[in-house]
Enzyme design. Sequence first.
Site, PDB file in Angstrom:
ATOM      1  N   ARG A  42       0.882  -1.170   0.000  1.00 34.83           N
ATOM      2  CA  ARG A  42       0.000   0.000   0.000  1.00 34.83           C
ATOM      3  C   ARG A  42       0.912   1.211   0.000  1.00 34.83           C
ATOM      4  O   ARG A  42       1.576   1.500   1.003  1.00 34.83           O
ATOM      5  CB  ARG A  42      -0.908  -0.031   1.230  1.00 34.83           C
ATOM      6  CG  ARG A  42      -1.984   1.053   1.246  1.00 34.83           C
ATOM      7  CD  ARG A  42      -2.896   0.853   2.439  1.00 34.83           C
ATOM      8  NE  ARG A  42      -3.799   1.965   2.632  1.00 34.83           N
ATOM      9  CZ  ARG A  42      -5.033   2.040   2.142  1.00 34.83           C
ATOM     10  NH1 ARG A  42      -5.505   1.048   1.412  1.00 34.83           N
ATOM     11  NH2 ARG A  42      -5.805   3.090   2.371  1.00 34.83           N
ATOM     12  N   HIS A  60      -6.949   1.106  -7.070  1.00 42.40           N
ATOM     13  CA  HIS A  60      -7.325   0.393  -5.835  1.00 42.40           C
ATOM     14  C   HIS A  60      -8.065  -0.892  -6.248  1.00 42.40           C
ATOM     15  O   HIS A  60      -9.262  -1.040  -6.000  1.00 42.40           O
ATOM     16  CB  HIS A  60      -8.200   1.289  -4.968  1.00 42.40           C
ATOM     17  CG  HIS A  60      -8.252   0.886  -3.526  1.00 42.40           C
ATOM     18  ND1 HIS A  60      -7.668  -0.275  -3.045  1.00 42.40           N
ATOM     19  CD2 HIS A  60      -8.833   1.488  -2.444  1.00 42.40           C
ATOM     20  CE1 HIS A  60      -7.886  -0.364  -1.740  1.00 42.40           C
ATOM     21  NE2 HIS A  60      -8.586   0.689  -1.359  1.00 42.40           N
ATOM     22  N   GLN A  87     -10.139  -3.221  -3.585  1.00 41.96           N
ATOM     23  CA  GLN A  87     -11.417  -2.637  -3.188  1.00 41.96           C
ATOM     24  C   GLN A  87     -12.467  -2.869  -4.267  1.00 41.96           C
ATOM     25  O   GLN A  87     -13.601  -3.252  -3.984  1.00 41.96           O
ATOM     26  CB  GLN A  87     -11.250  -1.136  -2.933  1.00 41.96           C
ATOM     27  CG  GLN A  87     -12.561  -0.404  -2.636  1.00 41.96           C
ATOM     28  CD  GLN A  87     -13.204  -0.831  -1.346  1.00 41.96           C
ATOM     29  OE1 GLN A  87     -12.603  -0.735  -0.289  1.00 41.96           O
ATOM     30  NE2 GLN A  87     -14.450  -1.308  -1.406  1.00 41.96           N
ATOM     31  N   ASP A 131     -16.929   8.582  -2.621  1.00 40.22           N
ATOM     32  CA  ASP A 131     -15.708   8.465  -1.820  1.00 40.22           C
ATOM     33  C   ASP A 131     -15.494   9.805  -1.128  1.00 40.22           C
ATOM     34  O   ASP A 131     -16.142  10.804  -1.463  1.00 40.22           O
ATOM     35  CB  ASP A 131     -14.525   8.111  -2.746  1.00 40.22           C
ATOM     36  CG  ASP A 131     -13.263   7.721  -2.006  1.00 40.22           C
ATOM     37  OD1 ASP A 131     -13.318   7.557  -0.770  1.00 40.22           O
ATOM     38  OD2 ASP A 131     -12.213   7.569  -2.660  1.00 40.22           O
ATOM     39  N   CYS A 169     -16.382   3.265  -0.223  1.00 40.12           N
ATOM     40  CA  CYS A 169     -15.240   2.411   0.131  1.00 40.12           C
ATOM     41  C   CYS A 169     -14.784   2.616   1.581  1.00 40.12           C
ATOM     42  O   CYS A 169     -14.011   1.800   2.083  1.00 40.12           O
ATOM     43  CB  CYS A 169     -14.085   2.632  -0.834  1.00 40.12           C
ATOM     44  SG  CYS A 169     -13.610   4.348  -1.053  1.00 40.12           S
ATOM     45  N   ARG A 220     -14.242  -7.147   1.342  1.00 36.24           N
ATOM     46  CA  ARG A 220     -12.797  -6.990   1.155  1.00 36.24           C
ATOM     47  C   ARG A 220     -12.074  -8.245   1.630  1.00 36.24           C
ATOM     48  O   ARG A 220     -11.138  -8.733   0.977  1.00 36.24           O
ATOM     49  CB  ARG A 220     -12.290  -5.772   1.951  1.00 36.24           C
ATOM     50  CG  ARG A 220     -12.559  -4.416   1.355  1.00 36.24           C
ATOM     51  CD  ARG A 220     -11.709  -4.119   0.137  1.00 36.24           C
ATOM     52  NE  ARG A 220     -10.286  -4.138   0.412  1.00 36.24           N
ATOM     53  CZ  ARG A 220      -9.593  -3.105   0.887  1.00 36.24           C
ATOM     54  NH1 ARG A 220     -10.200  -1.960   1.165  1.00 36.24           N
ATOM     55  NH2 ARG A 220      -8.292  -3.200   1.067  1.00 36.24           N
TER      56      ARG A 220
END
Length: 311
Positions: free
Chosen positions: A109, A136, A139, A231, A271, A299
Site C-alpha cells: 500500500r 485500488h 477494493q 468516496d 469504500c 474486502r
Amino acid sequence: MKLYDLQGNDFLTLADYSKEELMYLIELAIDLKEKQKLGIPHRLLEGKTLGMIFEKSSTRTRVSFEAGMFQLGGHALFLSKDDLQMGRGETIADTAKVLSRYVDGMMVRTFAHSIIEELAENATVPVINGLTNEYHPCQVLADLMTIYEKKGSFEGKKLTYIGDGNNMAHSLMIGSAIMGMDCVITTPKGYEVDQSIFAKAQELAGKSGAKIEQTHDVVAACKDADVIYTDVWTSMGWEDENEKRLKDFADYQVNEALVLHAKDDYSFFHCLPAHREEEVTAAIIDGPNSVVFDEAENRLHAQKAILASIM
C-alpha cells in the site's frame, strides 16, 4: 478455471485480468465467504507468509489481509515504512529481491503506482496492490463481488460514481468496462479522471459492450442508476486542499434529493472511511439502500480469493 490457474500472477490492476478470470475470483470469494460463515476450514495457504508493506496507513486493508491469511492457514507480516530500510535509502529493487527470499507473496500500500510496478518487476513472488495513487483493485474486486451478490449480474446495470477522479474512479471504470457494466464518472471541473486510464477503460468497454462516460452533470449521471458510489472528497495526501475541496464538491453530495433520480432499488456504495454530511448524508449511508458494510466485509473474502489463487 482451477484454483491454481492464476498461481504466480501479480495483482496490480484489474486491467491485467480477463472477465473470465475476474468472475472466477468473484465466485471463489463467494465460496470462501460461505465456508467461513459455516465454519468449514479452508486452509489453502498452510505454511505460507504474506509480507505487507504499508507506506500509507489503513484500517480495512491491514485487518482484512491479516485476518484473511490467518483464515487461509498462513501468516501475515506487517511492515510499516519505519520497519524497512527502503525508508532509509535501500532501493525498491533490493527490497523486492530480499523480501522474495523470506515471504511467499507481498501486499503493498503505497503512493506512486510506479513503486509497486518496480517491486513486482524485481520480486520473484506475487505482488498485490493494496492501494496506489492511481489504482485500488482489491477494493473494486470486493465492490464487483458485492454488486454480483446484490444485483445478480453486471450486464445491463449502471454504476454512477460521484466525487474525485481518483484511484477509486480509475479502478471502478476499469472493472466496469471488463465486466460489461455501464459506468458514469461524475466529478467537479478540475477533478476529472486521468485521461490515459479513461481511454484504457473505453478500449476495454469496446470489447464488453459497456458504456464508460465522464460528466459534470450529477443529476443526469444518476438517472436510472443501479449503483450510486462515492468516496471522500479529500483523500490521504491531499489534506492541504481540504477547505478548497469542500467548496468545489459542495454540489456533489449524495443526498435524499439526488438519489431520487436513481432506480428505486439502487444500492449505495462507499469504500470507507466516510465523512457523513460531506460527500454523503447520514440518511443515505445509514439508510435501507446502503450496502457499505457488506461491501467492507467483502474486502476480506475477495482478497482471500486473490491470495489463494496467486500464492
